[in-house]
Design a protein around this motif. Structure first.
Motif, PDB file in Angstrom:
ATOM      1  N   ARG A   1     110.535 -24.122  83.306  1.00  0.00           N
ATOM      2  CA  ARG A   1     111.607 -22.909  83.111  1.00  0.00           C
ATOM      3  C   ARG A   1     112.455 -23.003  84.326  1.00  0.00           C
ATOM      4  O   ARG A   1     112.222 -23.289  85.465  1.00  0.00           O
ATOM      5  CB  ARG A   1     110.622 -21.629  82.966  1.00  0.00           C
ATOM      6  N   ILE A   2     113.728 -22.258  84.025  1.00  0.00           N
ATOM      7  CA  ILE A   2     114.512 -21.950  85.247  1.00  0.00           C
ATOM      8  C   ILE A   2     115.002 -20.646  85.112  1.00  0.00           C
ATOM      9  O   ILE A   2     115.292 -20.018  84.165  1.00  0.00           O
ATOM     10  CB  ILE A   2     115.794 -22.860  85.213  1.00  0.00           C
ATOM     11  N   ARG A   3     114.824 -19.943  86.178  1.00  0.00           N
ATOM     12  CA  ARG A   3     115.532 -18.408  86.368  1.00  0.00           C
ATOM     13  C   ARG A   3     116.747 -18.317  87.316  1.00  0.00           C
ATOM     14  O   ARG A   3     116.553 -18.583  88.363  1.00  0.00           O
ATOM     15  CB  ARG A   3     114.394 -17.528  86.852  1.00  0.00           C
ATOM     16  N   LEU A   4     118.016 -18.160  86.751  1.00  0.00           N
ATOM     17  CA  LEU A   4     119.097 -18.188  87.541  1.00  0.00           C
ATOM     18  C   LEU A   4     119.469 -16.634  87.872  1.00  0.00           C
ATOM     19  O   LEU A   4     119.649 -15.855  86.733  1.00  0.00           O
ATOM     20  CB  LEU A   4     120.277 -18.874  86.807  1.00  0.00           C
ATOM     21  N   ARG A   5     119.579 -16.443  88.760  1.00  0.00           N
ATOM     22  CA  ARG A   5     120.205 -14.871  89.096  1.00  0.00           C
ATOM     23  C   ARG A   5     121.762 -15.169  89.561  1.00  0.00           C
ATOM     24  O   ARG A   5     122.021 -15.673  90.480  1.00  0.00           O
ATOM     25  CB  ARG A   5     119.253 -14.121  90.114  1.00  0.00           C
ATOM     26  N   VAL A   6     122.593 -14.582  88.759  1.00  0.00           N
ATOM     27  CA  VAL A   6     124.046 -14.512  89.109  1.00  0.00           C
ATOM     28  C   VAL A   6     124.289 -13.239  89.957  1.00  0.00           C
ATOM     29  O   VAL A   6     124.177 -11.981  89.410  1.00  0.00           O
ATOM     30  CB  VAL A   6     124.841 -14.722  87.767  1.00  0.00           C
ATOM     31  N   GLY A   7     125.060 -13.424  91.149  1.00  0.00           N
ATOM     32  CA  GLY A   7     125.411 -12.317  91.968  1.00  0.00           C
ATOM     33  C   GLY A   7     126.815 -11.810  91.730  1.00  0.00           C
ATOM     34  O   GLY A   7     127.600 -12.407  90.820  1.00  0.00           O
ATOM     35  N   GLY A   8     127.035 -11.015  92.349  1.00  0.00           N
ATOM     36  CA  GLY A   8     128.489 -10.278  92.178  1.00  0.00           C
ATOM     37  C   GLY A   8     128.437  -8.893  91.946  1.00  0.00           C
ATOM     38  O   GLY A   8     127.475  -8.309  91.259  1.00  0.00           O
ATOM     39  N   PRO A   9     129.642  -8.151  92.016  1.00  0.00           N
ATOM     40  CA  PRO A   9     129.701  -6.816  91.642  1.00  0.00           C
ATOM     41  C   PRO A   9     129.557  -6.683  89.956  1.00  0.00           C
ATOM     42  O   PRO A   9     130.011  -7.448  89.207  1.00  0.00           O
ATOM     43  CB  PRO A   9     130.952  -6.249  92.121  1.00  0.00           C
ATOM     44  N   ALA A  10     128.998  -5.604  89.571  1.00  0.00           N
ATOM     45  CA  ALA A  10     128.837  -5.361  88.278  1.00  0.00           C
ATOM     46  C   ALA A  10     130.180  -4.272  87.900  1.00  0.00           C
ATOM     47  O   ALA A  10     130.344  -3.248  88.558  1.00  0.00           O
ATOM     48  CB  ALA A  10     127.614  -4.389  87.799  1.00  0.00           C
ATOM     49  N   LEU A  11     130.922  -4.784  86.907  1.00  0.00           N
ATOM     50  CA  LEU A  11     132.080  -4.099  86.613  1.00  0.00           C
ATOM     51  C   LEU A  11     132.217  -3.822  85.076  1.00  0.00           C
ATOM     52  O   LEU A  11     132.024  -4.833  84.092  1.00  0.00           O
ATOM     53  CB  LEU A  11     133.610  -4.814  86.936  1.00  0.00           C
ATOM     54  N   SER A  12     132.181  -2.484  84.561  1.00  0.00           N
ATOM     55  CA  SER A  12     132.012  -2.330  83.157  1.00  0.00           C
ATOM     56  C   SER A  12     133.582  -1.804  82.469  1.00  0.00           C
ATOM     57  O   SER A  12     133.894  -0.835  83.072  1.00  0.00           O
ATOM     58  CB  SER A  12     131.013  -1.022  82.865  1.00  0.00           C
ATOM     59  N   ALA A  13     134.124  -2.694  81.828  1.00  0.00           N
ATOM     60  CA  ALA A  13     135.458  -2.349  81.421  1.00  0.00           C
ATOM     61  C   ALA A  13     135.415  -2.850  80.057  1.00  0.00           C
ATOM     62  O   ALA A  13     135.129  -4.016  79.730  1.00  0.00           O
ATOM     63  CB  ALA A  13     136.493  -2.811  82.454  1.00  0.00           C
ATOM     64  N   LEU A  14     136.348  -2.251  79.140  1.00  0.00           N
ATOM     65  CA  LEU A  14     136.676  -2.829  77.800  1.00  0.00           C
ATOM     66  C   LEU A  14     138.080  -2.108  77.349  1.00  0.00           C
ATOM     67  O   LEU A  14     138.666  -1.349  77.933  1.00  0.00           O
ATOM     68  CB  LEU A  14     135.610  -2.588  76.830  1.00  0.00           C
ATOM     69  N   THR A  15     138.651  -2.889  76.404  1.00  0.00           N
ATOM     70  CA  THR A  15     139.852  -2.472  75.744  1.00  0.00           C
ATOM     71  C   THR A  15     139.686  -2.349  74.123  1.00  0.00           C
ATOM     72  O   THR A  15     138.816  -3.235  73.658  1.00  0.00           O
ATOM     73  CB  THR A  15     141.039  -3.505  76.215  1.00  0.00           C
ATOM     74  N   VAL A  16     140.429  -1.641  73.446  1.00  0.00           N
ATOM     75  CA  VAL A  16     140.469  -1.613  72.168  1.00  0.00           C
ATOM     76  C   VAL A  16     141.933  -1.849  71.809  1.00  0.00           C
ATOM     77  O   VAL A  16     142.807  -1.666  72.042  1.00  0.00           O
ATOM     78  CB  VAL A  16     140.115  -0.257  71.604  1.00  0.00           C
ATOM     79  N   GLU A  17     141.770  -2.911  70.904  1.00  0.00           N
ATOM     80  CA  GLU A  17     143.291  -3.479  70.524  1.00  0.00           C
ATOM     81  C   GLU A  17     143.340  -3.761  68.977  1.00  0.00           C
ATOM     82  O   GLU A  17     142.409  -3.730  68.328  1.00  0.00           O
ATOM     83  CB  GLU A  17     143.536  -4.884  71.391  1.00  0.00           C
ATOM     84  N   ASN A  18     144.579  -3.759  68.463  1.00  0.00           N
ATOM     85  CA  ASN A  18     145.279  -4.006  67.359  1.00  0.00           C
ATOM     86  C   ASN A  18     144.384  -3.190  66.273  1.00  0.00           C
ATOM     87  O   ASN A  18     143.849  -3.857  64.971  1.00  0.00           O
ATOM     88  CB  ASN A  18     144.871  -5.484  66.762  1.00  0.00           C
ATOM     89  N   PRO A  19     144.514  -1.727  66.343  1.00  0.00           N
ATOM     90  CA  PRO A  19     144.049  -1.230  65.342  1.00  0.00           C
ATOM     91  C   PRO A  19     144.777  -0.962  64.106  1.00  0.00           C
ATOM     92  O   PRO A  19     146.008  -1.215  64.164  1.00  0.00           O
ATOM     93  CB  PRO A  19     144.026   0.282  65.840  1.00  0.00           C
TER      94      PRO A  19
END
Length: 301
Positions: free
Chosen positions: A145-163
């Motif tokens: 098994r391999i366990r990879l931990r990815v570092g970096g800032p956590a950013l929560s963002a989204l868009t709603v498009e083409n309604p």
């Protein structure tokens, strides 16, 4: 000693070796391993190898890196059997590149194979699982098994498009613009000329939106108005402070009913105009032949 007794003793001495040999032979038969199918290799030839992280003492691989990084390590194939073995290496779940994917390991030898673990540039912070798999020519596999931990800032963002509103549903697209996996919540509101015609409270959508992913969804609206001008607003939120809105407008007109009514009104107006015009027409002079006239009635043909 009488001759009869001497003969009996000689007979017993002759039978004793035979009576003692039988148990010995049976025990030897029980201790001998059963022979395998004709032509099959002995167990040590196929099962006498193992796969493990190089260096010993590690049951699995653990790595940390930021998006775009290349991490290096080594995996060992140990052959404890009395014959060579060839295995093929591959990675699952993660981007693993080996110095050599086909490894031939001589008898009682260990082969160390370097590999590179590439962290995707678009990877979100957090843990990602994977494995290194080795398979020999007999189909036997070993896995680490391999366990990879990815570092970096956590950013929560989204868009709603083409309604857009189509038939009995509202369609739209969600795009994850951040670095974390999102479980969005959707609220829908629609206001018509005479007030609100749709008001749905926020609810969790049955999706998990990975970073960078675009997903096309639809919201059912079976009881939409038959005649109205409506402004629709979609509001999407997600844990971590993500929030986005999108608006669209739609006009509901029952064109089928209006078309039949308009044709009937036009036909009635045309017939009335013809009757009125005929009633006002002057009488023809005596001996004059009436001329034919063409009227544009406006009737729908």
């Amino acid at each position: 000693m009488p001759s009869a007794a001497r003969a009996l003793c000689l007979s017993l001495l002759t039978l004793l070796p035979l009576l003692g040999a039988a148990p010995t032979t049976a025990a030897a038969d029980r201790s001998r391993p059963a022979a395998g199918p004709a032509g099959s290799p002995p167990a040590a030839g196929s099962a006498g190898w193992s796969l493990a992280p190089a260096g010993g003492g590690r049951p699995s691989f653990y790595a940390e890196g930021t998006p775009g990084a290349a991490l290096r390590d080594t995996v060992s194939v140990t052959n404890r059997s009395s014959r060579p073995v060839t295995v093929r290496l591959r990675g699952t779940g993660l981007r693993v590149g080996f110095a050599d994917t086909g490894v031939r390991v001589p008898a009682r030898t260990r082969a160390d194979v370097p590999f590179t673990l590439a962290v995707p540039a678009e990877a979100a912070p957090g843990d990602r699982p994977g494995t290194i798999v080795a398979q020999d020519g007999h189909g036997r596999t070993e896995t680490v098994r391999i366990r990879l931990r990815v570092g970096g800032p956590a950013l929560s963002a989204l868009t709603v498009e083409n309604p857009a509103v189509h038939a009995d549903r509202i369609t739209y697209e969600l795009v994850n613009r951040g670095t974390t996996v999102l479980v969005p919540r959707l609220a829908v509101r629609a206001d018509g000329v005479f007030g609100r015609v749709l008001d749905r409270a926020p609810r969790t959508l049955p999706v998990r939106l990975a970073p960078g992913r675009r997903l096309r969804l639809s919201e059912p609206w079976p009881d939409r108005p038959a005649l109205d001008a409506v402004d629709v607003r979609l509001t999407v939120t997600a844990p971590g402070g993500a929030r986005a809105t999108a608006d669209t407008s739609v006009r509901f007109v029952p064109w089928g009913a209006l078309g039949a009514g308009a044709a009937a009104v036009a036909a009635g107006a045309a017939a009335l105009a013809v009757r009125r015009r005929r009633g006002r027409r002057p009488a023809a002079a005596e001996g004059e032949v009436p001329r034919g006239e063409v009227e544009l009635t406006g009737a729908v043909t």
